[in-house]
Design a protein around this motif. Structure first.
Motif, PDB file in Angstrom:
ATOM      1  N   THR A 174       0.817  -1.206   0.000  1.00 43.55           N
ATOM      2  CA  THR A 174       0.000   0.000   0.000  1.00 43.55           C
ATOM      3  C   THR A 174       0.857   1.264   0.000  1.00 43.55           C
ATOM      4  OG1 THR A 174      -1.689  -1.205   1.211  1.00 43.55           O
ATOM      5  CG2 THR A 174      -1.852   1.208   1.217  1.00 43.55           C
ATOM      6  N   THR A 175       1.871   1.297   0.846  1.00 41.44           N
ATOM      7  CA  THR A 175       2.635   2.532   1.012  1.00 41.44           C
ATOM      8  C   THR A 175       3.840   2.620   0.089  1.00 41.44           C
ATOM      9  OG1 THR A 175       3.726   1.433   2.869  1.00 41.44           O
ATOM     10  CG2 THR A 175       1.951   2.982   3.382  1.00 41.44           C
ATOM     11  N   PRO A 210      -3.414   0.504   7.060  1.00 45.37           N
ATOM     12  CA  PRO A 210      -4.125   0.225   5.809  1.00 45.37           C
ATOM     13  C   PRO A 210      -5.243  -0.790   6.047  1.00 45.37           C
ATOM     14  CG  PRO A 210      -1.753   0.101   5.471  1.00 45.37           C
ATOM     15  CD  PRO A 210      -1.964   0.250   6.937  1.00 45.37           C
ATOM     16  N   ASP A 229       4.009  -1.812   6.120  1.00 42.08           N
ATOM     17  CA  ASP A 229       2.642  -1.441   6.496  1.00 42.08           C
ATOM     18  C   ASP A 229       2.275  -1.841   7.922  1.00 42.08           C
ATOM     19  OD1 ASP A 229       2.219  -0.264   4.097  1.00 42.08           O
ATOM     20  OD2 ASP A 229       1.045  -1.891   3.225  1.00 42.08           O
TER      21      ASP A 229
END
Lengths: 368, 158
Positions: free
Chosen positions: A181-182, A314, A347
């Motif tokens: 996600t990041t 997330p 994450d």
């Protein structure tokens, strides 16, 4: 940069090919990967031209596909060329494909869960596996690190300052690629490194390194803006020169500072003593010579602090996952607080890691 | 303010002048670092987001009194009317070893401990006294190796 850092569109890869020789150590391995897929996916990889024979050695990793949702940390073992004489390196070049979270090279010392005898490449994914367990390299001195996946690192050390290697010394190159996600990996994971050597001389000055990490950090919802501070000193009767520094934390990290420190005071040094600051967790700057050449007083050292701001995890992680990790690490169920603890998974975990390069070497310093 | 320490068996003890502090290791996980844990038990402060600063000083060497520090923002837990450090992250984790800093062995010698707090409302407290770091018997071989005076990183400890 354009000449040396060419994209590797036409380099044929042969599974398991390894060439080792003094002057050029060149390793390419892509075992078990179909060549058709290679041809399609190798576009976008960085390429460093190895040093000419007799002027250095080269190492490169496989090209590793990182599927979405995966964090892969790979530990590659290789040896400094052995012609019976010590090896002195005064320039290092590193190039990494985009998506790299970090690349660290360490000297292999005490063997725990990672052993070069177990193979050149030892992989780990999503926080599980020996290549994610930092206890395995707790006393392995740092050689070089970078987190810059945009530009090639080319670091010529100051006059007569060198990395000193034993002939045949084992090194471990660790890559961490993230496609989550990041952070994203658009092509494949791939790293190349050149070590440029020079002749031995009575005037050589050995480089020392520091790797410090705080394993007890915990960034929690009810204590959302914590700062953690640490320090280390160079126990030397003479001043030393800090010529390289960078820092590493994850996406909750907001500010990372390093200061010159006298080795004895217990207060945060004044702002004018600050020589490094990072406010970009995913692209932290690396300060290095010639721009950085900071004299630290005798018996002084470096003070550092890392500040965080808690974030909602997330969706695919969630507080339940963080709490499960916390409980597994010893926190009582009634004390869970959606906390990010120390660890390598971007994450789910946080870091507070310091890398410093200095001369003349007193000892390599590791603080865990 | 009472100073506390976290022990290797996960118990918490109050300490004062001359008391032992276990240097808690991660040997069972293959690691080679040891930490001296100093925390607090305190009343009449705001226990949320409290600044906890702690250090140990090698005052065995008057000419080079090196210090090791760990400062952090913590939220204490209310226990029996006190705000208390209660798990590893709410103690200052002072990196005592590998000993690349002190003039003597870090175990079985006195070191000057300092603990200070400041809460969000500006209330402060500070104390200092001598402690004696001790290696835990179960891991004493490795601990006494990496905590000895003159340890070199990567030195074989078996």
């Amino acid at each position: 940069l354009e000449q040396d850092l060419a994209f590797k569109e036409d380099v044929p890869y042969l599974p398991g090919r390894a060439i080792l020789s003094w002057g050029v150590l060149f390793v390419k391995r892509l075992a078990f990967v179909p060549l058709m897929i290679l041809a399609a996916c190798s576009k976008g990889s960085v390429n460093l031209t190895p040093p000419p024979e007799g002027q250095g050695f080269h190492f490169e990793t496989e090209e590793t596909a990182i599927p979405f949702g995966v964090e892969e940390q790979d530990c590659y073992f290789f040896q400094v060329p052995d012609n019976g004489e010590d090896v002195f390196v005064d320039k290092v070049e590193v190039a990494m494909n985009e998506g790299s979270h970090h690349m660290n090279i360490f000297r292999v010392r005490t063997i725990a869960g990672l052993d070069p005898a177990n193979g050149e490449l030892q992989t780990a994914q999503d926080g599980t596996g020996e290549c994610f367990n930092s206890a395995n390299w707790a006393d392995w001195p740092l050689v070089i690190n970078t987190q810059d996946d945009q530009d090639k690192v080319e670091w010529q050390l100051p006059d007569n300052v060198v990395h000193h290697f034993e002939p045949g010394e084992w090194l471990m190159l660790q890559t961490h690629y993230v496609n989550a996600t990041t952070q994203k990996t658009p092509y494949k994971g791939h790293v190349e490194v050149n070590f440029w050597t020079r002749e031995e001389s009575d005037e050589l000055i050995e480089l020392g390194t520091v790797f410090a990490t705080k394993q007890s950090i915990r960034i929690c919802e009810s204590n959302p803006t914590p700062t953690f501070e640490g320090s280390f000193s160079f126990v030397s009767d003479e001043p030393i020169h800090v010529i390289g520094a960078n820092a590493h934390f994850h996406s909750r990290g907001k500010k990372f500072n390093m200061y010159s420190w006298d080795g004895t005071s217990t207060e945060t040094p004044p702002t004018e003593d600050r020589f490094y600051q990072s406010t970009e967790w995913d692209h932290p700057p690396m300060a290095r010579s010639p721009e950085l050449d900071l004299e630290i007083p005798a018996n002084g050292g470096v003070w550092y602090n890392c500040s965080y701001e808690w974030q909602e995890p997330p969706e695919d992680v969630g507080c339940d996952t963080l709490n499960d990790i916390d409980i597994a690490k010893g926190t009582a169920e009634e004390d869970v607080d959606c906390c990010y603890r120390f660890g390598g998974v971007v994450d789910k975990n946080e870091h507070c890691n310091v890398f410093v390069y200095y001369y003349p070497k007193v000892d390599d310093i590791n603080i865990f | 303010m009472i100073v506390t320490t976290y022990r290797d068996d996960d118990s918490i003890a109050e300490i004062s002048e001359g008391d032992d502090v276990e240097i808690v290791g991660r040997f069972s996980q293959g690691g080679v670092s040891t930490i001296a844990m100093l925390g607090v038990k305190i009343r009449n402060v705001n226990i949320c987001g409290l600044q906890l600063d702690a250090s140990i000083k090698d005052d065995n060497d008057d000419t080079n009194p090196q210090v090791r520090i760990d400062n952090r923002t913590v939220t204490l837990k209310e226990i029996d009317g006190w705000g208390a450090s209660y798990n590893l992250s709410t103690f200052s984790n002072i990196p005592a070893c590998p000993n690349q800093w002190a003039s003597v062995n870090v175990y079985d010698n006195p070191f000057l401990a300092r603990v200070a707090i400041e809460d969000r409302d500006g209330r402060t407290a500070e104390t200092e006294f001598h402690i004696v770091p001790r290696c835990v018997a179960e891991f004493s071989t490795t601990c006494e190796c990496i905590c000895k005076e003159g340890y070199t990183l990567g030195e074989v400890c078996s």
